[in-house]
Design a protein around this motif. Structure first.
Motif, short mmCIF file in Angstrom:
data_model
loop_
_atom_site.label_atom_id
_atom_site.label_comp_id
_atom_site.label_asym_id
_atom_site.label_seq_id
_atom_site.Cartn_x
_atom_site.Cartn_y
_atom_site.Cartn_z
N ARG A 232 0.82 -1.22 0.00
CA ARG A 232 0.00 0.00 0.00
C ARG A 232 0.85 1.27 0.00
N THR A 233 2.02 1.16 -0.56
CA THR A 233 2.88 2.33 -0.73
C THR A 233 2.76 2.80 -2.17
N ILE A 234 2.60 4.09 -2.35
CA ILE A 234 2.45 4.64 -3.71
C ILE A 234 3.80 4.62 -4.42
N LYS A 235 3.81 3.99 -5.59
CA LYS A 235 5.06 3.92 -6.36
C LYS A 235 4.98 4.68 -7.68
N GLU A 236 3.78 5.14 -8.03
CA GLU A 236 3.63 5.80 -9.33
C GLU A 236 2.39 6.70 -9.32
N TYR A 237 2.49 7.83 -10.02
CA TYR A 237 1.36 8.73 -10.24
C TYR A 237 1.23 8.99 -11.73
N THR A 238 -0.01 9.11 -12.20
CA THR A 238 -0.26 9.48 -13.59
C THR A 238 -1.31 10.58 -13.65
N LEU A 239 -1.15 11.45 -14.62
CA LEU A 239 -2.10 12.54 -14.86
C LEU A 239 -2.39 12.61 -16.34
N THR A 240 -3.66 12.46 -16.72
CA THR A 240 -4.07 12.49 -18.12
C THR A 240 -5.10 13.58 -18.32
N ILE A 241 -4.92 14.38 -19.37
CA ILE A 241 -5.87 15.45 -19.66
C ILE A 241 -6.71 15.07 -20.88
N ASP A 242 -7.63 15.92 -21.27
CA ASP A 242 -8.64 15.58 -22.28
C ASP A 242 -8.05 15.21 -23.64
N ASP A 243 -6.96 15.87 -24.04
CA ASP A 243 -6.42 15.59 -25.37
C ASP A 243 -5.52 14.35 -25.39
N GLY A 244 -5.46 13.61 -24.28
CA GLY A 244 -4.69 12.38 -24.24
C GLY A 244 -3.28 12.52 -23.72
N ASP A 245 -2.80 13.74 -23.48
CA ASP A 245 -1.47 13.92 -22.92
C ASP A 245 -1.42 13.34 -21.51
N THR A 246 -0.37 12.58 -21.25
CA THR A 246 -0.24 11.88 -19.97
C THR A 246 1.13 12.15 -19.36
N PHE A 247 1.11 12.44 -18.09
CA PHE A 247 2.35 12.62 -17.33
C PHE A 247 2.45 11.48 -16.32
N THR A 248 3.61 10.83 -16.27
CA THR A 248 3.84 9.73 -15.35
C THR A 248 5.09 10.01 -14.53
N PHE B 265 6.54 11.72 -20.39
CA PHE B 265 5.40 12.38 -21.04
C PHE B 265 5.02 11.60 -22.29
N THR B 266 3.77 11.17 -22.37
CA THR B 266 3.28 10.41 -23.51
C THR B 266 1.90 10.92 -23.92
N ASN B 267 1.42 10.41 -25.05
CA ASN B 267 0.06 10.72 -25.51
C ASN B 267 -0.64 9.42 -25.85
N ASN B 268 -1.85 9.28 -25.33
CA ASN B 268 -2.59 8.03 -25.52
C ASN B 268 -2.96 7.77 -26.98
N GLU B 269 -2.98 8.82 -27.80
CA GLU B 269 -3.33 8.67 -29.21
C GLU B 269 -2.11 8.76 -30.11
N ASN B 270 -0.92 8.58 -29.50
CA ASN B 270 0.35 8.61 -30.23
C ASN B 270 0.58 9.93 -30.97
N LYS B 271 0.07 10.99 -30.41
CA LYS B 271 0.31 12.32 -30.95
C LYS B 271 1.44 13.00 -30.20
N GLU B 272 1.89 14.12 -30.73
CA GLU B 272 2.94 14.87 -30.04
C GLU B 272 2.37 15.49 -28.77
N VAL B 273 3.11 15.34 -27.68
CA VAL B 273 2.67 15.89 -26.41
C VAL B 273 2.78 17.41 -26.44
N SER B 274 1.77 18.07 -25.93
CA SER B 274 1.74 19.53 -25.92
C SER B 274 2.90 20.10 -25.12
N LYS B 275 3.60 21.05 -25.72
CA LYS B 275 4.70 21.70 -25.01
C LYS B 275 4.20 22.46 -23.78
N ARG B 276 3.00 22.99 -23.88
CA ARG B 276 2.42 23.68 -22.73
C ARG B 276 2.23 22.72 -21.56
#
Length: 233
Positions: free
Chosen positions: A165-181, A202-213
């Protein structure tokens, strides 16, 4: 003609005994506005005010932040199409000259300390044209496990736990599919003060370029929350 001498026994002069003697009238206070020293100070103040106003009109005080903030800017009319997309401005989308002007404007109004993003930008220096290099600087750095856990919770990231029960990973995904891990190199239990190494991706679920912003914003958050500003100044 002989002068009559007052005799209290004479009934015709009896009214003198009943006459009330009125005290002298009190001395009237002179108003402070009529005093000479007040008139002198008032005249001096008006003179200095007129001189300062004329100098301000001539632009003598333009380099002083307080007076620069009072100066009204020229109105600019901007026409926006009905199908245009409007979003919040990000430093990654601005030229450095524009960022400098905004920072100067907010400092003139003494707002930069109350706006955390502006305060961060005045300390953190990220190469916007080479974000991959900035990401590499944050790979395998050591932070406290408590700091890692608080970071994910602060920004509403999805946690992934170990069997302890120790956290080893966090992920954040926004509407356009950009994901931060962000991953912590941990297998077992960990205390808040324990040091852990982290890796980010930094990845994108739709294999697109991740937003620089998106990348720029998360990097700013990490550097500020992990107190790594010395690495980026």
């Amino acid at each position: 003609m002989p002068r009559e001498v007052y005799d209290p026994k004479k009934p015709e002069l009896e009214f003198y005994n009943n006459r009330e003697i009125k005290p002298p009238a009190p001395k009237r206070e002179v108003s402070i506005f009529a005093r000479r020293w007040f008139m002198f100070l008032y005249g001096t103040f008006l003179t200095l005010f007129v001189i300062a106003f004329l100098l301000y009109k001539k632009g003598v005080f333009n380099n002083i932040p307080y007076f620069r903030a009072l100066k009204t800017s020229t109105a600019v009319e901007v026409k926006i199409n009905n199908d245009a997309f409007i979003s919040l401005a990000s430093p990654i989308d601005m030229e450095e000259e524009t960022i400098t002007k905004w920072r100067q404007q907010l400092q003139d109004y003494e707002l930069s300390q109350t706006i955390q993003t502006i305060n961060q930008l005045s300390i953190i220096n990220i190469d916007k044209n080479n974000l991959e290099n900035e990401i590499d600087k944050l790979q395998n750095i050591e932070i406290a496990y408590g700091t890692f856990k608080a970071f994910g919770m602060r920004y509403g990231m999805f946690p992934l736990y170990t069997e302890y029960r120790t956290i080893k990973e966090y992920t954040l995904t926004i509407d356009d599919g950009d994901t931060f891990t962000i991953k912590a190199q941990i297998d077992g239990e960990a205390d808040y003060k324990d040091k852990v190494k982290i890796n980010i991706e930094f990845t994108n679920n739709e294999n697109k370029e991740v937003s620089k912003r998106f990348i720029y914003t998360l990097l700013i958050f990490m550097i500020w929350d992990f107190r790594l500003t010395d690495m980026f100044n």
